[in-house]
Write a protein that holds these residues in place. Sequence first.
Motif, mmCIF file in Angstrom:
data_model
loop_
_atom_site.group_PDB
_atom_site.id
_atom_site.type_symbol
_atom_site.label_atom_id
_atom_site.label_comp_id
_atom_site.label_asym_id
_atom_site.label_seq_id
_atom_site.Cartn_x
_atom_site.Cartn_y
_atom_site.Cartn_z
ATOM 1 N N ASN A 1 0.431 -1.236 0.040
ATOM 2 C CA ASN A 1 0.033 -0.299 -0.055
ATOM 3 C C ASN A 1 0.513 1.130 0.408
ATOM 4 N N GLY A 2 2.449 1.416 -0.178
ATOM 5 C CA GLY A 2 2.720 2.268 -0.090
ATOM 6 C C GLY A 2 3.914 3.275 1.003
ATOM 7 N N SER A 3 3.244 2.088 1.894
ATOM 8 C CA SER A 3 3.860 3.630 3.174
ATOM 9 C C SER A 3 4.885 3.806 4.010
ATOM 10 N N ASP A 4 4.588 4.797 4.407
ATOM 11 C CA ASP A 4 6.518 5.217 4.611
ATOM 12 C C ASP A 4 7.208 4.348 4.632
ATOM 13 N N LYS A 5 8.657 4.369 4.124
ATOM 14 C CA LYS A 5 9.759 3.647 4.338
ATOM 15 C C LYS A 5 9.779 3.663 5.864
ATOM 16 N N GLU A 6 9.843 4.777 6.775
ATOM 17 C CA GLU A 6 10.478 5.036 7.849
ATOM 18 C C GLU A 6 9.876 3.611 8.478
ATOM 19 N N VAL A 7 8.957 3.503 8.551
ATOM 20 C CA VAL A 7 7.565 2.377 9.051
ATOM 21 C C VAL A 7 7.868 0.747 8.787
ATOM 22 N N LEU A 8 7.471 1.003 7.654
ATOM 23 C CA LEU A 8 7.934 -0.338 7.264
ATOM 24 C C LEU A 8 9.549 -1.375 7.049
ATOM 25 N N ALA A 9 10.221 -0.301 7.152
ATOM 26 C CA ALA A 9 11.458 -0.411 7.988
ATOM 27 C C ALA A 9 11.815 -0.934 9.588
ATOM 28 N N ARG A 10 11.044 -0.142 10.312
ATOM 29 C CA ARG A 10 10.904 -0.651 11.868
ATOM 30 C C ARG A 10 10.098 -1.745 11.855
ATOM 31 N N VAL A 11 8.588 -2.101 10.922
ATOM 32 C CA VAL A 11 7.683 -3.091 11.048
ATOM 33 C C VAL A 11 8.480 -4.760 10.748
ATOM 34 N N ALA A 12 9.763 -4.679 9.373
ATOM 35 C CA ALA A 12 10.454 -5.626 8.855
ATOM 36 C C ALA A 12 11.439 -5.803 10.038
ATOM 37 N N GLY A 13 12.246 -4.610 10.599
ATOM 38 C CA GLY A 13 13.046 -4.872 11.528
ATOM 39 C C GLY A 13 12.526 -5.671 13.206
ATOM 40 N N LEU A 14 10.919 -5.327 13.333
ATOM 41 C CA LEU A 14 10.407 -6.429 14.038
ATOM 42 C C LEU A 14 10.534 -7.810 14.212
ATOM 43 N N ALA A 15 10.297 -8.203 12.582
ATOM 44 C CA ALA A 15 10.074 -9.452 12.294
ATOM 45 C C ALA A 15 11.243 -10.108 12.168
ATOM 46 N N ALA A 16 12.940 -9.787 11.024
ATOM 47 C CA ALA A 16 14.020 -10.099 11.672
ATOM 48 C C ALA A 16 14.423 -10.722 12.855
ATOM 49 N N ALA A 17 14.162 -9.621 13.796
ATOM 50 C CA ALA A 17 14.363 -9.303 15.763
ATOM 51 C C ALA A 17 13.787 -10.595 16.315
ATOM 52 N N THR A 18 12.646 -11.291 15.998
ATOM 53 C CA THR A 18 12.232 -11.387 16.433
ATOM 54 C C THR A 18 12.114 -13.118 15.661
ATOM 55 N N ALA A 19 12.591 -13.285 14.784
ATOM 56 C CA ALA A 19 13.023 -14.531 13.988
ATOM 57 C C ALA A 19 14.303 -15.378 14.862
ATOM 58 N N ILE A 20 15.817 -13.951 14.784
ATOM 59 C CA ILE A 20 16.600 -14.360 15.629
ATOM 60 C C ILE A 20 16.460 -14.969 16.950
ATOM 61 N N THR A 21 15.570 -14.055 17.871
ATOM 62 C CA THR A 21 15.492 -14.193 18.472
ATOM 63 C C THR A 21 15.309 -15.758 19.438
ATOM 64 N N ARG A 22 14.185 -16.466 18.475
ATOM 65 C CA ARG A 22 13.463 -17.199 17.980
ATOM 66 C C ARG A 22 14.584 -18.823 18.165
ATOM 67 N N LYS A 23 15.137 -17.885 16.840
ATOM 68 C CA LYS A 23 16.212 -19.337 16.514
ATOM 69 C C LYS A 23 17.293 -19.348 18.322
ATOM 70 N N VAL A 24 17.828 -18.379 18.832
ATOM 71 C CA VAL A 24 18.555 -18.415 20.799
ATOM 72 C C VAL A 24 17.509 -18.739 21.393
ATOM 73 N N MET A 25 16.669 -19.087 21.084
ATOM 74 C CA MET A 25 15.609 -19.691 22.345
ATOM 75 C C MET A 25 15.163 -21.041 21.793
ATOM 76 N N ARG A 26 15.508 -21.945 20.813
ATOM 77 C CA ARG A 26 15.567 -23.406 20.257
ATOM 78 C C ARG A 26 15.888 -23.557 20.711
ATOM 79 N N THR A 27 17.463 -23.192 20.668
ATOM 80 C CA THR A 27 19.016 -23.821 20.418
ATOM 81 C C THR A 27 19.090 -24.582 21.839
ATOM 82 N N GLY A 28 19.110 -26.264 21.694
ATOM 83 C CA GLY A 28 19.261 -27.170 22.554
ATOM 84 C C GLY A 28 18.175 -28.028 22.202
ATOM 85 N N ARG A 29 17.263 -27.952 21.831
ATOM 86 C CA ARG A 29 15.995 -28.182 21.803
ATOM 87 C C ARG A 29 16.214 -29.627 20.821
ATOM 88 N N GLN A 30 17.448 -30.012 19.814
ATOM 89 C CA GLN A 30 17.646 -30.793 19.759
ATOM 90 C C GLN A 30 17.782 -31.955 20.275
#
Length: 236
Positions: free
Chosen positions: A41-70
């Motif tokens: 929808n062509g939203s503000d690039k700064e807002v888009l970057a923040r939301v995309a950054g949130l998705a990326a940050a939580t993905a990395i956080t979950r990888k840390v939390m999953r470490t050792g579940r093997q």
Amino acid sequence: MNTNELVDKTVRFLSTTVGRDRVNRFVQYFARFLAWHLQKNGSDKEVLARVAGLAAATAITRKVMRTGRQLEFARGIVKALAIKDDVIRITTIFKSVFMAAWLSFDTCQWIHSAGVYKFENIKEIGSRAFKCWLVALLFSFAGDIYKLQLNAKKISIESKIAKSEKAPADEAVIARRNIKALIAERSKLFITAVQDGVDIILPSAGLEYLSFDSGIVGLAGAFTSLLGGYAHWNSL
């Protein structure tokens, strides 16, 4: 459930690794959907970057939390060897094997992103992670369907006993009690089957086996996160 009970259960939910992961998973995938929606929808690039950054940050956080579940799934393989039903034993073993493999590749991805060690073949590692996750989900889904079939057969048998005029009164009472328990079990199995079935979209899209856009993948992940959270909430 009054306010105090709700707060206490929420605390118990968030005090578990599974509970926190469900919350982070929902944030990760919903943020992914939101980023796709904002971009479309062509939203503000700064807002888009923040939301995309949130998705990326939580993905990395979950990888840390999953470490050792093997180790958890390795233990699951050992336990599954004692299961008498051949189909359930095989699907559980292979699900656990491929989940452990997926988590191992997943840990390598986190190590790479954290800069601890840089893998030259990180793209191949990511592809292998998706493939292992997909195979694990397929075995899990197959096991879910089989368990639902077994559940339906048991309900049918117990229903015949409960409705039979020849059956002793005590047996009819036990049969009705068993039916109630089997119906509750069916509900849990159905939720798990839907969760696994929809989750198949995620690695399939990552491997480009399915041509779903980022928004659909985000919604699918958010939906199954809610299902998983709901199941875990009810188990507390």
